[in-house]
Each structure stands twice: as C-alpha cells, then as structure tokens.
Design a protein around this motif. Structure first.
Motif, short mmCIF file in Angstrom:
data_model
loop_
_atom_site.label_atom_id
_atom_site.label_comp_id
_atom_site.label_asym_id
_atom_site.label_seq_id
_atom_site.Cartn_x
_atom_site.Cartn_y
_atom_site.Cartn_z
N THR A 174 0.95 -1.13 0.00
CA THR A 174 -0.10 0.03 -0.07
C THR A 174 0.87 1.13 0.15
OG1 THR A 174 -0.30 -0.38 2.42
CG2 THR A 174 -2.08 -0.91 0.94
N LYS A 175 2.18 1.22 0.68
CA LYS A 175 3.09 2.47 0.58
C LYS A 175 3.78 2.44 -0.87
CE LYS A 175 3.79 2.70 5.60
NZ LYS A 175 4.57 2.66 6.74
N TRP A 187 -0.52 -1.25 -9.23
CA TRP A 187 -0.61 -0.90 -7.88
C TRP A 187 -1.76 0.52 -7.97
CZ3 TRP A 187 0.95 4.12 -6.15
CH2 TRP A 187 0.91 4.29 -4.63
N ARG A 188 -1.70 1.30 -9.06
CA ARG A 188 -2.43 2.38 -9.07
C ARG A 188 -3.78 2.12 -9.33
NH1 ARG A 188 2.07 5.02 -11.77
NH2 ARG A 188 1.72 3.95 -13.64
N MET A 208 -5.15 0.35 -5.93
CA MET A 208 -5.41 1.34 -4.83
C MET A 208 -6.83 2.22 -5.31
SD MET A 208 -3.02 1.04 -2.56
CE MET A 208 -2.96 2.48 -1.46
N GLN A 209 -7.10 2.27 -6.54
CA GLN A 209 -8.11 2.93 -6.97
C GLN A 209 -9.50 2.00 -6.64
OE1 GLN A 209 -8.13 3.95 -10.96
NE2 GLN A 209 -10.47 4.46 -11.19
N LYS A 267 -9.58 -0.69 -4.50
CA LYS A 267 -9.43 -0.86 -3.03
C LYS A 267 -9.94 -2.24 -2.67
CE LYS A 267 -9.03 3.61 -0.98
NZ LYS A 267 -7.42 3.74 -1.02
N ALA A 279 -0.65 -4.18 -3.29
CA ALA A 279 -1.46 -3.57 -2.51
C ALA A 279 -1.67 -4.10 -0.87
CB ALA A 279 -2.88 -2.84 -2.81
#
Lengths: 325, 325
Positions: free
Chosen positions: B75-76, B152-153, B156-157, B159, B209
């Motif tokens: 997540t980071k 990852w993008r 993260m969108q 979730k 993530a």
C-alpha cells in the motif's frame, strides 16, 4: 457440535527447557494461574479463542516467562516478540512476528485474524497496525526484567549458539552451565469450549541473544500452534528451528487425524522430531473430544490443565499434582 | 540413496491465478527457462539445492513474475519480498520475509540456512544480515516494473481485498475485471538430484497493495514449500492465507507418506484446501522416487518440468506440451 454439551478443557505450557530451580515455583504458579484464567472463561460459556487468549495474557504479564513482560533480549539488547492464535472452526489464524513494545502480542495476533485479510504481520508493519487499531505501545523497559538483562550479559559473554540450549543430554558441562542460567520459556495454551470448538495460542520473546529479525516456530501456523475442530489443538515449545523443520503442531494433528490419542500423538511427534532433526521440546494438546496430551523431551516443562473442575500440574518428568478448583 | 543412480527431475511453477493473455507467453517462456537452468545443474551432477536456487533466480530476474525484479508493491508503494529454500536430507531450511532491495531473495534465504543457526529472518534484521554477508542491496526502482506500478495504481483505486483474487469462480464481474489486470505470480521449484536428494524453493513479492509487513505462505516452511527425502518436495502458490491455514506443502508430503502418488497427493491437498477454507492455488511436487505432480485450482498456472531430457510445459487446464531438450 454446537449443542453446548462438551466438557470444557484448557491445557497450558510455560516452556520446555532445563528450567532452573530459582524459576521453578514461579513457572508452576504461572501456568496454574493461566489455566484458571482460561477455564474461568470456558465455564462461563466463553469461547475457546477467548480462553486461550486470556490464559496467554496471564503468562505474558508474568515476568517469569519469556513472553510479553519478561521477554529475553536479542544481540542488540532489544525485545522482539512473536505470537500466534488459531480458531479450529474455519482454521482462521493470526500471527505477529518480530514486533516491539507491545504488552500482549497474543491480542495483537488476534487482531490480525479479526481485522485484516492477512494471517501474519511482521516487524514495523505489525507495529503500525497496532497503532492503527489503538493497541498502545509500551516502553521497552517495562517489558525487560533484571533477570533478562543479566541473562543477556551472561550470554553475550559466552557467545554460545542457540543450538546448545535444547540439547542438554548431549551438552558439555560448560554449555550446561550456560543453559542453566538462561530462560527461553515460550508460553502456550489450547482449549476446547462447550460448543466443541478448539483454539490454540503461543507467545514468545524468542531466544536470548538471537540475531535481530530472527523468528522461530512460535508464530508459525503448523509449527508453533495449530487448531482444527476436525482433530484438535496443539501449542508447542522448545528448539524453534527444529520445530519449524518438522511442522511439529501440524504433525500432532495429522497423527490425531489418523486415530491416535492426544497423548500418544504428542509423544510420537516429539520422538519423530528427536529422531529426524535431534531437536527437543514440548507440546500441549487437546483433541476434538476433550482428551488431553502433554509431553516434553527436555529436562522440564511447566504445564497445567483443568477439566471437570480439577487442576492438574507439574514440572518434572512423571509429576502429576492435582488440586480441586 | 547416494549411488548417483537417480534420474534427475526439476519441476517449476510461475504462479497460479487468472494469468492475463498479455502475460501468458512471457510466463510460459519464463518457467521453461527456469526448468532448463535447474536441469542443467542436475545433469552436471549438481545438487537439488543448487538446481532449485538456480531455477528460482531465473524467475526472480524475469520481470514477468512477482518475485525479485517484477515484484508487486504494498500500500505504501514499496517492495517487500519473501522466500524459502529447503533441503530434504536433514530438513534444513532457510527463509526471509518482508525483505527489501534484494535482487535474489532465494539466495538470501539459502544464506540464512547455511550461515546462521536460525531458519527465518524478517524485515530489517534480514537486510542487516544480507549486508553482513556481502549480498548487496539494489535500488527499489531496479526491482519495480512499469506494469507493477500501473497495477498498484489500479488496485489502490479499486481498494479490493486480496481475498477476491483467488476466488475467480465466485467473483462478480466487477471483481473479475480487477483480477484480470493484477499479477501475483509467486514462483517456485522442486528438484530431485542424482543422489536422491530433494529440495524446494519459493519466492514472491506477495500481493499487490498488501499491508506493509504482510507475509503470506511463501516463506513459511510447510505452507509455501517443504522437502523431505523420505517423501518428496513441494512448492505452492495461490491464496497465501488459505495455504497458510492448511499447511499446504506439508499436507502434500503427508499424503505421499501415506503412499499416495505425487500427482494424486497434489490434487487431494488442493481439493481439501478448497473444501475447508475455500482457497485456490497450485502446487508442483516431486516424490522421492522422481514421480511428478502438478495441479492447480485457479484458472491458469504456468508450469514446466524436465525429466530424461524432455521438457513438458503448459498454462491452461489439460495442456501438456512437450519439447525435446
């Protein structure tokens, strides 16, 4: 198995090793207190998970044990703790490893189980998770006893490897002298509740003067603990690297799956570990039917169990003291 | 079993999941290259340990796989990698978890086995050990591909939890759309060398993530891999938390101990995992006698094996392509 008809059982260990005489009464009192705390949950109709968590918290809070308060120090003089908890219904499990400044790692392990999609969080990430959910950090000094510091100084002087600690039978006099002053008493509990659910939990500060980042068997599902309502629950202690190699806890449940009693499965699994990797340790076990197993191949193991209101406990081989509760 | 008479075998997986078409040829080529690298070691008389390490290094260096170069991001937006290697002779094993900036985590895991008294090092302590023994760190950017960043993008969108990734059969159209774009292709290898020794290794960047500090099954002895000359060697892939709960690799060797073939044991263990915890995944297996097992309950798994100079490989269910080496 949800007819609330099972006789509840809790079985506790406080570490299998050459427990020195100066720690023996505190160890025995500690496992008896833990057994009472766990049993108290069970007779009130509480869950096996609540019982093992309560029991392990009692031992984490007792400075006589190498878990939570009383944890040993790594080579840097820091505390790094590991814990696991497992629910036998759906095999749900949560673990933390190499976590710092947490008073009760077993409760953090349970939070991993209940509040994340994961089964294991380690290091800084585990500590960040604790902060997020409001499990407060405590100062390192509050976890470290003077005995742990003294042991660390002693160990750093001798620079003995961890391998000698659980091989007392083969140890030389000089290594024995070191062993006798060193604590490595991982704690653990297994329980069967009235609904027939099993649970297991284990917690440790590891091995004195371990390398930073070292994780033994304790937080590893299948090594340090296992719980499955289709067989039973197990918590292990002893030489972590040996326990890891043979997946000791899962081995005990495999043997129970094949029809072996909890006691026989505990004995056979420890014998297999001795034969295959020359490692020593101890286990506590409860079968899905409430049969109890406890066995150790080290010099001593503090243990206690309660069933039908009777507390049994012991420390040396062959001991079985009984006290009415 | 040290008469140098066994027919050497290597079996490879490159992850079990709904591998998207755009990655399918790179995945198949990657597992075939890894199989050749491992087999090359074996036919020259090298050890099973050398073979699985060589094979896994090839896949760690291939950006198509989620291990070493090509690892996914937490997540980071950081890379945290896990790996295990195990030698079937004395059950010796080494693992690293949550290690950063290491090009070939499998070789660091082997160093834990060979240069320490421990079996598992995690986090910062694992990185400090790498520095001590001269395994150089590499810049994070050198491990991260543009695909991993894009994934990852995307993740993260949305979730989405990791749980949907391996439950494609129950997934809704919306989660399927997310799954199809996400890589989580843990790699692994098992081998039998001419002396009759087995070995297993597994390596991963985990799940896109993931929470920092999350460790799945891959570095866990008995879950992500197991090797025992008395039964055989196994490497697993799939939903890490499910694999952890059932100790999947050790389950496969238990079934082989009871007389089941490598293939049958692989199928039964995965079916048990699906029945008990509704998790999907894949395994590659070699028995102590050189019988091969491979099975997956996900949509696809890239796999390859070589025995007697013949390379077999596949990706979709039922495929078994053959190429002379």
């Amino acid at each position: 198995m949800s007819d609330l008809s099972m006789e509840p059982v809790v079985v506790i260990h406080g570490g299998a090793w050459a427990i020195p005489d100066k720690l023996s009464s505190a160890s025995v009192e500690g496992v008896c207190s833990a057994a009472r705390a766990g049993y108290d949950v069970l007779i009130r109709g509480g869950s096996a998970m609540d019982a093992v968590e309560a029991a392990v918290r009692v031992m984490e809070d007792c400075p006589a044990f190498d878990a939570g308060t009383g944890s040993v120090l790594n080579t840097k003089g820091e505390v790094e703790m590991d814990s696991v908890i497992m629910d036998g219904r759906e095999l749900q499990c949560g673990s933390v490893a190499c976590v710092q400044n947490i008073k009760n790692p077993v409760s953090l392990a349970r939070a991993v189980l209940e509040k994340t999609d994961h089964t294991l969080l380690v290091g800084k990430g585990a500590n960040e998770f604790a902060e997020e959910i409001g499990i407060h950090t405590v100062p390192t000094d509050s976890l470290v006893t003077e005995d742990a510091r003294e042991e660390w100084r002693h160990f750093m002087q001798f620079k003995t490897t961890v391998n000698v600690l659980f091989r007392n039978r083969e140890a030389t006099p000089s290594t024995s002298a070191v062993c006798d002053t060193l604590g490595h008493d991982t704690v653990g509990a297994v329980a069967l509740d009235r609904s027939g659910t099993t649970a297991a939990a284990t917690s440790t500060g590891g091995i004195t003067a371990k390398r930073p980042g070292r994780v033994g068997d304790s937080p590893i599902v299948g090594a340090g603990a296992y719980a499955d309502n289709e067989s039973g629950a197990v918590s292990t202690t002893g030489h972590g690297e040996s326990i890891t190699k043979v997946c000791l806890a899962r081995q005990v449940t495999h043997l129970m799956e094949s029809g072996m009693s909890a006691q026989k499965a505990s004995e056979v699994a420890l014998q297999k570990m001795a034969d295959r990797v020359k490692g020593h340790g101890g286990v506590v076990t409860v079968s899905k039917d409430g049969d109890i197993g406890k066995h150790f191949t080290t010099e001593r193991m503090a243990w206690a169990w309660i069933k039908a209101g009777k507390l049994h406990y012991g420390l040396n081989s062959g001991e079985d003291f009984i006290a009415a509760e």
